[in-house]
Design an enzyme around this catalytic site. Structure first.
Site, short mmCIF file in Angstrom:
data_model
loop_
_atom_site.label_atom_id
_atom_site.label_comp_id
_atom_site.label_asym_id
_atom_site.label_seq_id
_atom_site.Cartn_x
_atom_site.Cartn_y
_atom_site.Cartn_z
NE ARG A 133 6.70 -6.33 4.00
CZ ARG A 133 7.39 -6.22 2.97
NH1 ARG A 133 8.06 -7.24 2.33
NH2 ARG A 133 7.24 -5.09 2.22
CE LYS B 70 9.44 -0.05 6.26
NZ LYS B 70 9.51 -0.98 5.17
CG ASP C 50 12.17 0.64 3.55
OD1 ASP C 50 12.81 1.22 2.50
OD2 ASP C 50 11.43 -0.20 3.31
N GLY D 167 12.33 -6.04 -6.18
CA GLY D 167 12.30 -6.08 -7.40
C GLY D 167 13.46 -6.46 -8.36
CD GLU E 198 8.20 -4.19 -7.00
OE1 GLU E 198 8.60 -4.39 -5.97
OE2 GLU E 198 9.42 -3.29 -7.80
CG ASN F 76 10.76 -4.40 3.71
OD1 ASN F 76 10.24 -3.41 3.34
ND2 ASN F 76 11.59 -5.14 2.96
NE ARG G 77 20.67 9.10 39.08
CZ ARG G 77 19.88 9.76 39.88
NH1 ARG G 77 20.40 9.48 41.18
NH2 ARG G 77 19.08 10.41 39.86
CG ASN H 10 39.88 8.94 51.37
OD1 ASN H 10 40.32 8.22 50.33
ND2 ASN H 10 38.97 8.39 52.30
CB SER I 46 33.86 4.40 56.64
OG SER I 46 34.83 4.38 55.89
C1 UD1 Z 1 10.41 -1.56 -3.16
C2 UD1 Z 1 10.59 -1.61 -4.70
C3 UD1 Z 1 11.33 -2.75 -4.94
C4 UD1 Z 1 12.84 -2.73 -4.46
C5 UD1 Z 1 12.51 -2.68 -2.96
C6 UD1 Z 1 14.03 -2.21 -2.20
C7 UD1 Z 1 8.30 -0.65 -5.37
C8 UD1 Z 1 6.84 -1.04 -6.26
N1 UD1 Z 1 9.11 -1.76 -5.35
O1 UD1 Z 1 9.65 -2.70 -2.70
O2 UD1 Z 1 11.39 -2.91 -6.39
O3 UD1 Z 1 13.39 -3.86 -4.77
O4 UD1 Z 1 11.68 -1.43 -2.62
O5 UD1 Z 1 13.87 -1.85 -0.81
O6 UD1 Z 1 8.56 0.30 -5.56
N2 UD1 Z 1 6.01 4.22 0.54
C9 UD1 Z 1 5.32 5.03 0.53
N3 UD1 Z 1 4.22 5.16 0.01
C10 UD1 Z 1 3.35 4.03 -0.47
C11 UD1 Z 1 4.01 2.83 -0.45
C12 UD1 Z 1 5.52 2.92 -0.10
O7 UD1 Z 1 5.85 6.19 0.84
O8 UD1 Z 1 2.22 4.18 -0.78
C13 UD1 Z 1 7.57 4.02 1.07
C14 UD1 Z 1 7.55 3.05 2.21
O9 UD1 Z 1 7.27 3.73 3.37
C15 UD1 Z 1 8.94 2.70 2.14
C16 UD1 Z 1 9.23 2.82 0.50
O10 UD1 Z 1 8.26 3.36 -0.05
O11 UD1 Z 1 9.89 3.78 2.57
C17 UD1 Z 1 9.24 1.38 -0.10
O12 UD1 Z 1 8.20 0.79 0.03
P1 UD1 Z 1 7.91 -0.98 0.57
O13 UD1 Z 1 6.32 -1.09 0.89
O14 UD1 Z 1 9.19 -1.00 1.49
O15 UD1 Z 1 8.50 -1.39 -0.98
P2 UD1 Z 1 9.32 -2.99 -1.19
O16 UD1 Z 1 8.32 -3.88 -1.16
O17 UD1 Z 1 10.10 -3.00 -0.09
MG MG Z 2 11.00 -1.77 1.48
#
Ligand code: UD1
Ligand code: MG
Length: 468
Positions: free
Chosen positions: A16, A23, A105, A142, A163, A236, A342, A386, A414
């Site tokens: 996204r 990200k 994130d 979630g 979710e 996101n 600088r 100066n 100057s």
């Molecule tokens: C997730 C939660 C959701 C919660 C939200 C809060 C799950 C299934 N859902 O949703 O309940 O409300 O976070 O922000 O966990 N990531 C990985 N590997 C993967 C997928 C994701 O490392 O295979 C990491 C992403 O880089 C990110 C974090 O996990 O840093 C969360 O993933 P994201 O896809 O942002 O989940 P959300 O849809 O936000």
């Molecule tokens: Mg997320």
């Protein structure tokens, strides 16, 4: 206190964001969001920190190289947050105690909220503790489903997390959300993760499914609700990046104001988390203070100034629209308006730099002045000198840079050019419009312009010639 191990999930694609950059490397208040998360994690004094990378793993690994003592594990392919934590299993072999799971994130989390999660988890001996928040707009998160007796009331046992994409219309009404931040008992965690399936709307291994796995086994799952939901806002999209950045920025501004700094308009003041500002300093609107800058007490920073990685002493004044990078301004000095300092510029106490003056790798000694339209590069300037309007240090010969030394008490007229390497001695004068190619001895006057001639009646004669 049991050991604390931190795992940070950062393998997801961040679709996204629509970005070529991972990200978690996008900046929030001057710092990549992953660096914010690492800084918060460090406050727990963890035994180990593991970052799960995947999408653009190499870019992320390179960005993390500066952080020592990190385990970096690769999740490939990325099959969901549950699968992501499972990839950290080997890195945590032999570990015991509490595992704190953070999302790369979610950068605005405060250390105190994180500590309260860990404290509650340890005090209740739970298998898992989920950090939750009550929000007016739960879309995208979630939802926390509590036991049937009082499904909507916080305080009842958590049953599971659903979710958004899997939720029924009534579950979507729930305003208590999962932050994606948890504490787990390490013992039994990875074995429980293996019990998670992929029968859901996204066909992924959902980490939040651990809640129902533990509850099904009769194990304790606790929740901690953050008082300020802004802290757990996930990023996101670019719009969320801007919204979270704003919150982080306003929090920093509020902290500074509480500590005695006047910020005229917090909405338009941009101060990185690692910047320090002394009491009774006044910051006018549209100022940016970045990357480890420190500002002393009683300073005044006027609108439009951007100060990066610099140190400003007490009672110094930075006037409008200055750009100052990797420089030092000592106490009582004044810079601007429209000055460009600088890297390597040093303004000693009470010295003054004025309009349209550019400096680089140069020192202006105590009480010295350079007020108008000047370039000072590789210059070492003593005290009470100066520098007249339009002075240029010619520091570059096309191959290398050379130094100009101007000793204390000298006066540069100057529109002079000082062709480096060259020294102007103590209390010497350089006449207006001089091109200084050779050293000027202390106390001497240097002049290079020829004698002036006035051609009487020249204008009338020209009129006769050109006809007007
Ligand atoms: C997730 C939660 C959701 C919660 C939200 C809060 C799950 C299934 N859902 O949703 O309940 O409300 O976070 O922000 O966990 N990531 C990985 N590997 C993967 C997928 C994701 O490392 O295979 C990491 C992403 O880089 C990110 C974090 O996990 O840093 C969360 O993933 P994201 O896809 O942002 O989940 P959300 O849809 O936000
Ligand atoms: Mg997320």
């Amino acid at each position: 206190m049991p050991d604390i191990h931190v795992v940070i999930l950062a393998a997801g694609k961040g679709t996204r964001m629509k970005s070529a950059r991972p990200k978690v490397l996008h900046h929030v208040a001057g710092m990549p969001m992953i660096a914010q998360v690492l800084a918060t994690a460090a406050k727990l004094a963890p035994r180990s920190v593991t970052v799960v990378v995947g999408h653009q793993a190499e870019a992320l690994r390179a960005a993390l190289a500066g952080h020592s003592g990190l385990n970096v594990v690769v999740q490939e392919p990325q099959l969901g947050t549950g699968h992501a934590l499972l990839t950290a299993k080997d890195a945590l072999a032999g570990a015991s105690g509490t595992l704190v799971l953070l999302s790369g994130d979610v950068p605005a989390l405060s250390a105190s909220s994180l500590k309260s999660l860990v404290d509650r988890h340890i005090a209740t001996n739970a298998a898992a503790t989920v950090m939750t928040a009550l929000v007016a707009r739960p879309e995208g998160y979630g939802r926390i489903v509590r036991t049937a007796e009082a499904a909507a009331a916080v305080g009842q046992q958590i049953a599971r997390i659903v979710e958004e994409k899997d939720a029924t219309p009534s579950e979507r009404e729930i305003q208590e959300i999962n932050s994606g931040i948890y504490a787990f008992e390490v013992a039994g965690l990875f074995e429980a993760l293996e019990a998670i399936g992929t029968s859901n709307a996204q066909g992924e291994y959902y980490l939040p499914d651990l809640v129902s796995v533990f509850r099904g086994r009769g194990l304790g799952v606790e929740t901690v609700t953050v008082s300020n939901p802004e802290e757990i806002q996930g990023i996101n999209s670019r719009a969320e990046l801007a919204a979270v950045s704003r919150n982080v920025r306003l929090r920093k501004n509020a902290e500074l104001m509480a500590a005695g700094v006047t910020i005229e308009d917090p909405e338009t003041t941009y101060i990185d988390g690692d910047v320090a500002v002394g009491t009774d300093t006044v910051i006018h609107p549209f100022v940016s203070l970045e990357r480890g800058t420190t500002i002393g007490e009683g300073c005044e920073i006027h609108s439009g100034a951007r100060i990066v990685s610099s140190r400003i002493g007490d009672r110094a004044v930075v006037l409008n629209h200055c750009v100052i990078t990797d420089s030092t301004i000592e106490h009582g000095a004044s810079v601007g308006p429209f000055a460009h300092l600088r890297p390597g510029s040093v303004i000693r106490p009470r010295a003054k730099v004025g309009n349209f003056v550019e400096m680089k790798k140069s020192t202006l000694g105590a009480g010295s002045k350079s007020m108008h339209l000047t370039y000072l590069g590789n210059a070492e300037i003593g005290e009470n000198v100066n520098i007249g309007a339009g002075t240029i240090t010619c520091n570059y010969d096309g191959t290398s840079k050379h130094t100009t030394i101007i000793e204390s008490g000298a006066f540069i007229g100057s529109d002079s050019q000082l062709i480096a390497p060259v020294t102007v001695g103590r209390e010497a004068y350089v006449g207006t419009g001089t091109t200084v190619r050779e050293d000027v001895p202390p106390g001497a006057l240097a002049v290079s312009a020829g004698k002036q001639r006035n051609l009487e009646g020249w204008v009338e004669k020209r009129k006769d010639k050109v006809g007007r």
